[in-house]
Scaffold this motif. Structure first.
Motif, mmCIF file in Angstrom:
data_model
loop_
_atom_site.group_PDB
_atom_site.id
_atom_site.type_symbol
_atom_site.label_atom_id
_atom_site.label_comp_id
_atom_site.label_asym_id
_atom_site.label_seq_id
_atom_site.Cartn_x
_atom_site.Cartn_y
_atom_site.Cartn_z
ATOM 1 N N ILE A 154 59.006 25.876 11.094
ATOM 2 C CA ILE A 154 59.290 26.728 9.920
ATOM 3 C C ILE A 154 60.747 26.607 9.486
ATOM 4 O O ILE A 154 61.087 26.979 8.380
ATOM 5 C CB ILE A 154 58.893 28.207 10.150
ATOM 6 N N LYS A 155 61.574 26.050 10.361
ATOM 7 C CA LYS A 155 62.982 25.889 9.974
ATOM 8 C C LYS A 155 63.204 24.641 9.117
ATOM 9 O O LYS A 155 64.284 24.441 8.587
ATOM 10 C CB LYS A 155 63.861 25.828 11.231
ATOM 11 N N LYS A 169 54.778 23.049 2.549
ATOM 12 C CA LYS A 169 55.726 24.038 2.020
ATOM 13 C C LYS A 169 55.868 23.876 0.509
ATOM 14 O O LYS A 169 55.940 24.862 -0.224
ATOM 15 C CB LYS A 169 57.085 23.888 2.697
ATOM 16 N N LYS A 176 53.262 29.382 3.062
ATOM 17 C CA LYS A 176 54.384 30.190 3.551
ATOM 18 C C LYS A 176 54.651 29.876 5.018
ATOM 19 O O LYS A 176 53.767 29.421 5.739
ATOM 20 C CB LYS A 176 54.052 31.669 3.392
ATOM 21 N N ASN A 177 55.869 30.202 5.441
ATOM 22 C CA ASN A 177 56.274 29.928 6.817
ATOM 23 C C ASN A 177 55.351 30.576 7.842
ATOM 24 O O ASN A 177 55.060 29.999 8.877
ATOM 25 C CB ASN A 177 57.710 30.414 7.040
ATOM 26 N N GLU A 197 63.472 22.228 6.129
ATOM 27 C CA GLU A 197 63.686 22.405 4.698
ATOM 28 C C GLU A 197 62.739 21.463 3.973
ATOM 29 O O GLU A 197 62.703 20.267 4.279
ATOM 30 C CB GLU A 197 65.130 22.074 4.331
ATOM 31 N N PRO A 198 61.975 21.971 2.991
ATOM 32 C CA PRO A 198 60.969 21.118 2.346
ATOM 33 C C PRO A 198 61.537 19.810 1.798
ATOM 34 O O PRO A 198 60.940 18.753 1.963
ATOM 35 C CB PRO A 198 60.390 22.004 1.246
ATOM 36 N N VAL A 199 62.709 19.889 1.143
ATOM 37 C CA VAL A 199 63.269 18.675 0.539
ATOM 38 C C VAL A 199 63.555 17.610 1.595
ATOM 39 O O VAL A 199 63.197 16.439 1.440
ATOM 40 C CB VAL A 199 64.581 19.019 -0.214
#
Lengths: 403, 228
Positions: free
Chosen positions: A392-393, A298, A303-304, A395-397
């Motif tokens: 996809i849910k 991500k 993209k998701n 969060e990258p961080v």
């Protein structure tokens, strides 16, 4: 690249992938065999019903189906014969006289369906002439053909005499002496118990039908067009006659076929759901193991929808690969069995009751092939939706920090 | 030209009971081509600042502008597109995709950009040569050293020719010699390709080579000094 990534990802944990793939392989192979065996059984049952007595199409006087009395004889058999001759798709036909009566031997008596046939023509309609177990097939007047079962009940042998007792067209009791010339044994035990064959001339005489017939039995060139031929005959014959296909004559065949379709859907559903849960399980594990990686993907801009596609592709590959190997395994069993048949001897009694015979030959239809090929890839996709949504849910961080 | 601008950038983490202020009213302007090192002790807000600038996380308050565009208002997919085209990331733990080879790892962002295969291969070889790792092209990440993996991460970050590269403690897991070499590689990329670097680090040899040194403490800018 998505495919390459997906392909390599599924082999990260070989054992896990192989275990879930094995469940697909076994499911596909079992479904293929169960389905082809069921189709084979249905086909044999249908073919036997057609070949033992029903034929493809029957023509009677209107109302005979609901009131099978001698009075409902065909008013103009020449008209029916002419109509039959005009239709090219009809291969063979034979006239019959059918009635209910009693059969008596010196030892016992039994209710019986008396079928008056044209012996030479009937050979092309049913398999009775090929089912003679002792004695010979019907040829002349004064002869009667019984089943082994009925002969056993009456305690008669080939050469013995029996007396038929019927109610003639005027309602009077009529009796006649016949000599047993042969015994037959068909694959349908219930049919065998009650059917006896005499020549059509004898039947007409005993029933005082004066040359009239009760039924025309037809064999068509291609069973697929039976309804089309029925319509043609109805047009030619008009309202005085009833034209019935084998499905009209034996509605239980249709019920059995409907039952088969319902049962087979249940089989596919059960196996499909089991595989689906397996897929959910391994794909979820796989997603949770790769949380950090999804964060990185991500972060670098994936993209998701691509991440979703990646998970779905991984699962789909497992589904497709399992199905291909499962089909190969299934065919390894199906091909020899379709030639040798499966001997279900331990069910012989109930199979004879259904009229299928003890050896069942599995039959592969396009429908079965399509269903068995598509179920597991489809269920693999269904099973991957939840894990894919989970991925996809993320969060990258948070994902990148995940250990 | 201003490439990054933050306005009153504030990030507060909260678990419902306790609030932790990671960044407080950070106002920062970074010009194109700068080699910025953000230094500060653990918990000073370095990584949080980097995540805000890279669009990986949303601020509690304030704005981040990348090339004049407010990225704090962008949707997830818009941010992903932005990261793909404009930002390169280098992480502390390299974070290469283990099932892909070195060249495939570097190629991945180009695949996501939809670049044709031939052009991709040419660009990958060019970048691998530039970073002196072309002989590792077909190796998997677990077959090469940490320093080599971080070079691959740099190659992956610069392959799309981004406007800015964000590096979070890139030398933390490397010995000082390898770390020093890596910083030299980044300076080379900065000078030759004009790529802006923002590096979070508390590694003295990284701080020593900074073009501009920003010191953070308790989520605020303590010092901001242009060196070269």
């Amino acid at each position: 690249m998505i495919f390459k990534l997906a392909w390599r990802n599924i082999w990260r944990n070989k054992r896990r992938t192989i275990v879930v793939m094995l469940s697909i392989i076994v499911s596909v192979a079992v479904l293929l065999l169960v389905d082809t065996l069921s189709v084979g059984m249905m086909k044999q049952m249908l073919d036997n019903q057609i070949n033992i007595h029903i034929s493809h199409i029957q023509i009677h006087k209107k109302g005979f189906k609901d009131d099978k009395t001698v009075k409902n004889y065909i008013p103009d058999d020449l008209k029916v014969e002419k109509a039959i001759m005009e239709i090219e798709e009809i291969k063979f036909y034979s006239k019959r006289v059918i009635t209910y009566g009693m059969i008596n031997s010196a030892y016992n008596s039994s209710a019986v369906i008396i079928v008056g046939i044209q012996p030479d023509k009937e050979k092309f309609i049913t398999i009775i002439s090929n089912s003679i177990s002792r004695g010979k097939y019907l040829e002349n007047k004064g002869e009667i053909l019984l089943s082994e079962k009925l002969a056993q009940k009456l305690n008669v042998e080939v050469g013995d005499k029996v007396v038929l007792m019927v109610s003639d067209v005027d309602g009077n009791i009529s009796t006649e002496l016949f000599r047993v010339v042969g015994l037959y044994e068909s694959p349908h035990s219930e049919f065998d118990k009650i059917n006896a064959y005499i020549t059509i001339e004898d039947a007409q005489k005993i029933l005082k039908l004066d040359g009239k017939v009760i039924e025309f039995a037809l064999i068509v060139k291609d069973q697929k067009y039976v309804n089309h031929i029925k319509e043609k005959l109805e047009q030619k014959l008009g309202d005085l006659y009833e034209v019935l296909t084998y499905a009209d004559v034996a509605p239980f065949i249709r019920i059995m076929l409907d039952m088969y379709y319902q049962m087979i859907w249940i089989y596919y559903f059960i196996f499909g759901v089991a595989v689906c849960f397996g897929i959910v399980n391994i794909m979820l594990m796989s997603v949770f193991e790769r949380v950090r990686e999804f964060g990185v993907l991500k972060a670098i801009g994936m993209k998701n929808k691509n991440i979703f596609l990646l998970i779905m592709t991984e699962s789909f590959i497992i589904g497709v690969l399992g199905t291909i190997i499962g089909l190969a395994l299934g065919f390894a069993f199906y091909i020899p069995l379709s030639k040798s048949g499966v001997d279900l001897g331990f069910f012989a009694k109930s199979l004879a009751w259904f009229g299928t015979g003890r050896i069942i030959y599995p039959v592969l239809t396009n429908f079965t092939l399509a269903l068995v090929s598509l179920t597991m890839p489809f269920m693999s996709l269904i099973g991957a939706i939840y894990p894919a949504v989970k991925s996809i849910k993320l969060e990258p961080v948070e994902a990148i920090k995940h250990i | 030209m201003t490439i990054i601008k933050t306005e009153n950038l504030t990030k507060i983490y909260s678990d419902g009971k306790v609030e932790v202020v990671a960044l407080r009213d950070v106002n920062l302007e970074i010009m194109q081509g700068e080699f910025v090192v953000v230094a500060g002790p653990s918990g000073s807000g370095k990584t949080t600042l980097l995540n805000q600038i890279g669009g990986l996380d949303k601020p509690t308050e304030g704005r981040v502008y990348l090339e004049g565009k407010d990225i704090t208002q962008m949707k997830k997919d818009e941010l992903a597109e932005l990261r793909l085209r404009k930002i390169g990331f280098i992480f502390q733990t390299y974070n290469l995709i283990p099932v892909l080879t070195v060249s495939e790892n570097v190629e991945l962002p180009l695949v996501l950009l939809g670049i044709p295969e031939r052009q991709r291969k040419e660009q990958v070889m060019e970048v691998l040569n530039l970073l002196d790792i072309s002989e590792l092209a077909n190796k998997k990440p677990n077959e090469i050293s940490g320093g080599q993996q971080q070079r691959v991460a740099i190659a992956r970050a610069i392959i799309t020719r981004p406007s800015i590269i964000l590096a979070d403690e890139p030398t933390a897991h490397l010995d000082s010699k390898t770390g020093g070499m890596l910083i030299d590689v980044m300076i080379k990329m900065n000078r030759e390709k004009g790529i802006t670097f923002i590096i979070c680090s508390h590694d003295p040899q990284v701080i020593q080579k900074a073009g501009r040194l920003i010191r953070l403490r308790d989520g605020m800018i303590e010092d901001d000094k242009k060196i070269w």
